[in-house]
Structure formats: C-alpha cells, structure tokens
Design an enzyme around this catalytic site. Structure first.
Site, PDB file in Angstrom:
ATOM      1  N   GLU A  73       0.844  -1.156   0.120  1.00  0.00           N
ATOM      2  CA  GLU A  73      -0.045  -0.030  -0.184  1.00  0.00           C
ATOM      3  C   GLU A  73       0.863   1.214   0.001  1.00  0.00           C
ATOM      4  O   GLU A  73       0.440   2.424  -0.502  1.00  0.00           O
ATOM      5  CB  GLU A  73      -0.991  -0.147   1.251  1.00  0.00           C
ATOM      6  CG  GLU A  73      -2.134   0.875   0.979  1.00  0.00           C
ATOM      7  CD  GLU A  73      -3.205   0.839   2.056  1.00  0.00           C
ATOM      8  OE1 GLU A  73      -2.908   0.999   3.220  1.00  0.00           O
ATOM      9  OE2 GLU A  73      -4.420   0.628   1.744  1.00  0.00           O
ATOM     10  N   HIS A 131       7.372 -27.018   2.569  1.00  0.00           N
ATOM     11  CA  HIS A 131       6.491 -27.927   2.232  1.00  0.00           C
ATOM     12  C   HIS A 131       5.459 -27.428   1.167  1.00  0.00           C
ATOM     13  O   HIS A 131       4.680 -28.027   1.059  1.00  0.00           O
ATOM     14  CB  HIS A 131       6.015 -28.718   3.484  1.00  0.00           C
ATOM     15  CG  HIS A 131       6.806 -29.386   4.151  1.00  0.00           C
ATOM     16  ND1 HIS A 131       7.389 -30.868   4.029  1.00  0.00           N
ATOM     17  CD2 HIS A 131       7.973 -28.851   5.005  1.00  0.00           C
ATOM     18  CE1 HIS A 131       8.158 -31.002   4.906  1.00  0.00           C
ATOM     19  NE2 HIS A 131       8.507 -29.997   5.582  1.00  0.00           N
ATOM     20  N   LYS A 154     -14.181   2.083  -3.834  1.00  0.00           N
ATOM     21  CA  LYS A 154     -15.313   2.443  -3.001  1.00  0.00           C
ATOM     22  C   LYS A 154     -16.334   3.248  -3.663  1.00  0.00           C
ATOM     23  O   LYS A 154     -17.474   3.079  -3.135  1.00  0.00           O
ATOM     24  CB  LYS A 154     -14.424   3.351  -1.764  1.00  0.00           C
ATOM     25  CG  LYS A 154     -14.004   2.888  -0.461  1.00  0.00           C
ATOM     26  CD  LYS A 154     -13.384   3.844   0.268  1.00  0.00           C
ATOM     27  CE  LYS A 154     -12.109   3.221   1.293  1.00  0.00           C
ATOM     28  NZ  LYS A 154     -11.782   4.467   2.448  1.00  0.00           N
TER      29      LYS A 154
END
Lengths: 507, 507
Positions: free
Chosen positions: A332, A363, A478
């Site tokens: 960000e 793994h 938004k």
C-alpha cells in the site's frame, strides 16, 4: 529534484548489474563474515545476496544522492512528508514514530505528548475495568486489524489473563455471525477501530452487534478526534489516533495499544514500544543502519536484478501472520505509479510481498523458489531461542536446532545451487536472500522488527522519490461500490449502466 | 513432441498479444453476456479479461494442439502422467480423482476400490469411537495440512460436534508447546499424517507428544502401506493413501477424510467428494469445460500479457485459508524449469500465487493492484448466499449485498480504470480479472471448487508440457539440513565447511 533513473548512482548500479557476483562460486568463510550487519537486537546475514563491495558502496551512494537519511530525520521530526508536489493531496506529517518518542526526554513532539495522554487514559480504563470483561471483540479492517492481529499472535506467549480475543473485519456476514454464536455480549468489550470513523465494514458490524446488545458500557472506539465515532453518547470511552499516523503504521498507536494492553498488560505493550523506539534511532544512524541496508538490498533486487517479488519467511510459528501485515505496509505504501513530483514512473517500485512461516513454507512453495523460472528475493527471519523455551531432544537434536538447521540449509542452497546432470535434480542457485537474526521473539524485539520494516519501506519510498504515505488507489472501488449499493436500494432497472449486469448475477 | 514456444497457436497468440482489447473502452452489456461460462455449480464471468473471440478461439486451439483434454482423460483413467522423459523420475500414475470415482459405477479403478475400503474402515472407526475424544490433533505439514486445514475452516459452519481441532505442522517447538498447554492428551486423538512416513516435522512432533502420553489407543496414522508409520504396534489404526496421490492433491483422500469426517460427519465429507467428482467430469467435457477455460485465461495472462503473478481473492471469510492451499497446489506443481522432455524451458510457467479474502484485501494491497507498476492477474471467488444465512439490513442493504457490491465494483474498476487529470487519482485500468461465482459455499460446492483448481493447474502443466506432479526442488534443502544436524550432533569444528559459519550464529 531528479528522477530515480537519472541519478548518477542509478546509472553506475545499472552497469554493475550486468555482472553481479555468481553466488554458486563465491561463497566463502571470509565472505560470510564480511556481509554481516549487527545492531542490537537484530543482525543481518547477507553474504547470500548478489552484491559485492563495489555494489554495496554504490547502493549507499544512492542513499546519499537521494538524501534518504535526511528524509528519515525530517519524517521523525515532524515535517510534512505525505505529499505529491503540485497536486491536491493529503499534505500531512507522518508521525508514527511519535508514539515511540515517549521514551525520549530530548524529543517529545506535541504528537508524542498527545499519545502519552492517551496511554494514561488507557491505564485508568484498565484499572477501572479489571476483570469486568471475559471477551474482546476487536472490530477493524486493514491497518486497524492486520498489525494488531499479527502482534497479538506473535506475543500470545505473554498472555496475562483468560480474556478471549476475536478480530472481526470482513463485511461478509459469516465473519460476524460465526463469532456471535460463540460469545456472551454482556461480558464482551467491543472495540471499534476506524481512523476515519466511517469505514463501512467496521461501522456496519458494530451496528449489527448493537441490535443484539446495546449497552454503552461495553463499547469503546478508537478513532481521530471529532470523527463520527468520537461520541461519548454511544461509547464508554473514545481513544484517539492522530490523522498524521497512517493506518498501516498505526500498530504502535492506540489502534494496537488497547487490545494488546488488555491482553498482555500495559508493561508488555510499553516494552514493545521501547523496541520500536530503539529501531527508530538506528534508522537515523550513519552506520550500521539496518533498515537502510535492507531498503538498499531490496532496491538492488527489484530495480537492478529485476526480481518481481519479495518472499518473507519467518522461521517462527508466532510470526505466521506477520507477512500479512508487512504485505499491506509495503504494497500500500509503495504500490504507486507516480513520483513525488507527480510524474509517471518509468521503473517499478515495490513488487508483490508475500510469505508464510518456515518450515511450513518449505513444504508448500519452495519448489518454486528453488527451481521455478521467476526469481524471488527472499528475507528469512529467525530467532536463536524459542519463545516458550520448552523443547525436547529427538534423534539427538532439539526441535529449535532442527528449525534453524532447516533455515540455514535453505538460505545456503538457494544461493549456492547444485549442479546435476539429471536436469530435474539441477539447482541453478543465485536466488538472492538474507537472514534477519535475533536472540528471541520478546515484545521489545518484535517492536524493533516492526519498526525495522516500517523504516525499510519508508527508506525505499524516499529513494524512489514516491509518496509512501497515501493510498488514493483504494478510492475508485469504494466510490463504485457505493454506486452499486444505491442501485440495490432503488431497485430500478438501469440497463444502460454496465454495473447493472452484475446486479442481475446477484439473484 | 514439440516445445510450447514452437506451437502454431503459440505463435498466433504472440501476434494477437500485440494488440489485446482495451478494457477501458470495450466493456458493454453485450460483452458481459458473451463472456460467461456456466456449468453448475460454478459460473465464470470473464468479460474483464483482455481477450476477444479470436484470442479465445486461438487459446482453445492451443489446448487442442497440446492434447490437453486427452491428457486429462489419460490422467483420470490411470495412465502414467508423473514422469520426465528419459531421466530418473517418479514415473507414476496421478490418481487423486480416484478418491472421487467411488460415485461412478462405470469407472471404479482399483485405486478407487482401495479408497472405498478405507472409507469403510473410517466409518467403523467413527462408530466405535463415538464421543470418546474431546480434541483432535492433526499433525502434518504441506500437503498433509494446508488442504485439510483450509477445508476445515471453509466448512466450520457444518460442525456436528464439540470436538476441538488443532493443526500442528511446524518443527518450531513453540507451535507444539503452545498447543500442549491447552489440551488434555488423555481425551485427545492424535492423527499423524505423512505419506512417506518420514517427514521430520511430523515424526518429531509425534515423538515429543508420546513422551508426555503414550497410549496407543489415542494415536492413528495416515500414510502409504508399508511406510514406517504403517505400524499397528504403535497406532490404534492406520489409514492408507496410495503413492500415486500427490500430497498437494490429497485433500479428498484419507489425508482429509479422517479429520474432516470426525468434525463434520462422514456425510458432509462424502458430499464434498461428490462435488469434486462433478468437476472431474466437467474437466473431461469438450464444451463448458470450466477448468480448461481458467487454465487458458491464466496462460494468456502469464505467457502473452506477461503478468508475473496471480492473486486469488475469495469474497468469503470461510475461504480465508483457501489461497494458501492453492498456493502450494499451483506453485509446487508448475514451479518448474524443465519440460517433460527434460529440456530447459525458454518461457515462464506459473508465477507467484497469493491472495487474501475480500473485502479485507481491499484495505491491504488493493492500492498496489489498482495503481502499482507490476500488473497482477486476479481471480475473484464469490457466493450469492452467505453460509449462515444470517444477516441484517444496515443503511438499507444487507452485509451480503455490501460484500457483493464491493466485489463487483473491484472487478469492474480494475478493468475499466478511470482517467483523472490529477495523476494521483488516475487509474490506468486494464488489470485482467474474472469472477468465479456460485450459489453458496456448501460441502459439494467446495469440492467442485477444489477440483476446479486442481484441474486448472493440471491443464496448465499439460499445455506447457511440464511434469506438474513431482517436486524434486525440495530435496536439496532437506539434504543440507540433515548435514547441518549431523554437525550439531558431532560437535566438531568444521571450519572448512561453509555451513559451519551458520552454526556459530546459532549460539
């Protein structure tokens, strides 16, 4: 001000990047010892980065040429650093280090005094509400959750009481309702955290909870003064964060302080701040400056060796959520496409930051790191001692020894590689990586480690000459989601609006 | 066999990639409807990918030219698919779909019969041990943990009992000892999962637990027949997985079956398998083949539009661990640098796979996705209905509506962008993404979604002509860590060994 790619040191580094050292050939005991930076409580072992003395010197020239240290000083002393020149922007100070200045008699900005007053309020609140609550619901998202949650996990060994802590963040109703089933709201402290006081996820989740139980005594807020959530008619207490502290840098502010102090005691939280403060000072040093070194190694890998991503692998189960927090901090902050002069960039700052704790990661995706075609830069984090200091010897070694043996084997083999005529068992090596080593994951060391990464990210922004402290890229989504919600409310058939296609898919 | 970059369709796609559609200009209602693939239970909305009819047709030509469907048939019917031609390798079948063949009368390979017998053993075990255990410790790492843990989280709404489940994976002693403090081993079922029976993390953690409580009745193992963990002298029961099922593809085998069936009931687990089986069949279809479409869109983005990474963002809190599991599936399978003909690749298969649930991710790294300089391909996953079907209206909309509105706004805005003279508020758009939409996250839908990704990954390997089913890249680190542990045991000063430098740092 000149652009990154026009710097003298940039050009010299571009030349040097044509023949970086070949780690499959150059690893030696001497090299191992030459590339260690030690500044208590962290030590960086970086012989396994593709650098040499010339490259390193030129990287520090790059820092000089971009006045990186001076900018760090300016930031910590309260100059306006959050700006893009010549255009409408936040134009603000960047004051997260002020929450740690409380330990420094000689400094003490007005922001640090403000914060210290909040800490006193918190102490009083804790004394008055001792044993009153059995559960904490921390409601917040992004910067209001990732840091506190990662730190809560990292320090759970220091838990002082039996208060159960839940984090609620997502607007997904399953997040809230799955937790509501488990708790008794009457004995729950609901902590709503939103800097703006208007974050839709946080305000909505709080409103829903209030429909079940709306006793003011159980609600507190953490927000900026005068926001919609600064309201003693609805909250037992309001704690404040200043607007000059970015969400992703707010773990050491009241955003982290309340939940962490209620869980671990305020002393543990203060130790955590002390550790951060120690690193704030290291970030101002002209030598042994750990975050500056780390920033420069990152820039070398990204801009000169063209790695597209950074994997952070803590060999510590307690740090399993730490990469998630750093992911926000880095991506960000530096996921930008314009310079601080408002010109479009002609280079890539930052990259994907991702990762998982080791040995688990071995793994999962280490196949890719060793033999994949996309080269990742890798930062390992490790501690000599375990947190619980409980262990057992199995097959002649302890688990902690096995943990570190695995880490060291990975760091070495990624760099060194291994030639094999069977191409499927061949390892090219030259995977750049380094190890950040500390004694033990204590609250203070965690504070140092957090501040180390915060300052690394800030240094990179300073050097790239971008504004690391705003986040305009989150606004468009938004705005459009509000538009879609308006359509849902109005129930009109808006077939001329592309977004209406999605609405049809919802049913 | 010819190399990927020499294929006719590769060359045509390279030409087409010079002028991919501009999503900032071409989104229309017609386009929205043209780029939907619907095959119950999943629907892919992909108008926001940078493709057009020509590109899509050529991508399917690429699948034809590489015999992708035929290879999928061969895999599912039990031909040897895990090989690299001409060199020492595993040379094995790839039989994870056999665990789902139990629903198909006409098929029924010997592997599926073997698995069905294990399920009968499990039913008997569950009946005999009803209410005996209060806690489950699932010990496993990598393929023996990531899938079962992600599925456990995803289906927790279906929990049938109060058995607490803990996953222990890391060799870090803090992982084990922090959990041992919370449980009573006398009423705990310890499930050790290791295909090889020799995974150091799993065997060590089990050995330590046995030092505290070593009652055979409480221990079961899941392993291949005749491994060190196939030992009824030590385990109450041993459940088997065949060697032809890779760890990362083993969630639908006994590796997932035991813990999931003990938690949710065996019926929920069988529904999960049925969903996977449904997708196994879809993966064989010549049309509406969802995983093949997804594989091709991925290849377009990676090999022709040069995206270095794939972000998977489920708008579902319950799927918050799903990206971690897919990360291993994709990166361990296709993080390779040689072809199935044992020649070094001259292109990049796979890339970083990473991600976090939405809306949380919007508040973390979406800044980078919208305005960063490194373009990520993005896959969204969403469900029309929530799992708990509990919700409330706040400000005229439900949380589920807010969740979907956010998702749709993101998908659209990443593609469409938004021009602004203020460069800091400018969005370039053309971020390729699509949405995988289903009705609700039920056990069957989760099975379909898991198999969808398994087959997507397999199809990509088939098309790239690489072996997606081995993991030789994890061996070198294992070997070297054993070497370091030997040094620790012997306590000799081996100053001529580079690895000895690390040992000095441990103390």
């Amino acid at each position: 001000m000149i652009d990154f790619c026009n710097l003298n040191s940039y050009k010299k580094l571009k030349d040097l990047s044509l023949s970086p050292p070949d780690l499959t050939k150059c690893l030696s005991n001497e090299r191992f010892n030459d590339y260690i930076m030690d500044n208590d409580p962290l030590k960086i072992l970086f012989s396994t980065e593709r650098i040499n003395k010339n490259i390193l010197a030129e990287l520090f020239n790059l820092a000089n040429e971009t006045h990186a240290l001076k900018k760090m000083e300016n930031m910590q002393s309260g100059q306006v650093m959050n700006f893009v020149k010549g255009i409408d922007c936040e134009n603000n100070k960047v004051m997260h280090t002020a929450t740690r200045d409380v330990f420094d008699e000689q400094r003490g900005t007005k922001e640090s005094k403000f914060f210290y007053n909040e800490i006193l309020k918190l102490k009083k609140f804790i004394n008055e509400n001792n044993n009153k609550f059995k559960t904490i619901l921390h409601i917040g998202i992004g910067g209001s959750e990732l840091g506190p949650k990662a730190i809560y996990k990292a320090l759970s060994r220091y838990k002082k009481n039996k208060i159960k802590v839940y984090f609620i963040s997502n607007i997904d109703p399953d997040n809230l309702f799955s937790i509501l089933k488990k708790i008794d709201l009457k004995t729950t402290l609901i902590i709503s955290v939103s800097k703006s006081g208007t974050t839709i996820e946080t305000t909505t989740n709080e409103k829903i909870i209030r429909k079940f139980y709306n006793n003011k005594e159980n609600y507190i807020s953490i927000t900026t003064p005068n926001s919609q959530m600064d309201d003693l008619a609805r909250y037992n207490k309001c704690f404040y964060i200043l607007d000059s502290i970015g969400g992703r840098f707010s773990s050491t502010s009241m955003v982290g302080a309340v939940t962490l102090s209620l869980s671990f005691g305020i002393d543990v939280f203060m130790d955590f701040l002390k550790g951060a403060h120690k690193m704030d000072k290291i970030a101002l040093q002209t030598s042994n400056n750990l975050p500056l070194l780390s920033a420069l190694l990152g820039i070398w890998n990204i801009n000169f060796l063209n790695t597209s991503n950074l994997a952070i692998i803590p060999y510590s189960e307690s740090l399993s959520l730490f990469p998630n927090h750093l992911q926000q901090c880095a991506m960000e902050s530096n996921g930008k496409s314009i310079s601080q002069n408002a010109s479009f960039l002609n280079f890539k700052p930052s990259g994907i930051l991702w990762g998982t704790q080791g040995t688990n990661a071995q793994h999962s995706f280490f196949q890719f790191l060793h033999q994949g075609m996309e080269i990742s830069a890798i930062e390992f984090i490790a501690f000599k001692k375990s947190q619980y200091e409980e262990d057992m010897i199995v097959d002649d070694t302890t688990s902690q020894e096995k943990l570190l043996a695995n880490l060291f084997a990975q760091s070495f083999s990624l760099a060194k590689g291994h030639k094999n005529e069977n191409k499927n068992k061949n390892f090219e090596g030259n995977r750049p990586n380094h190890i950040i080593l500390a004694n033990q994951l204590t609250p203070a060391t965690l504070g140092s480690l957090l501040a180390f990464y915060e300052h690394k990210i800030a240094f990179q922004g300073f050097i790239w000459h971008i504004n690391s402290f705003d986040q305009e890229g989150v606004q468009l989504g938004k705005k459009l989601s509000t538009e879609i919600l308006q359509m849902i409310k109005k129930k009109e058939k808006m077939t001329d609006n592309y977004l209406y296609n999605y609405l049809k898919e919802m049913n």
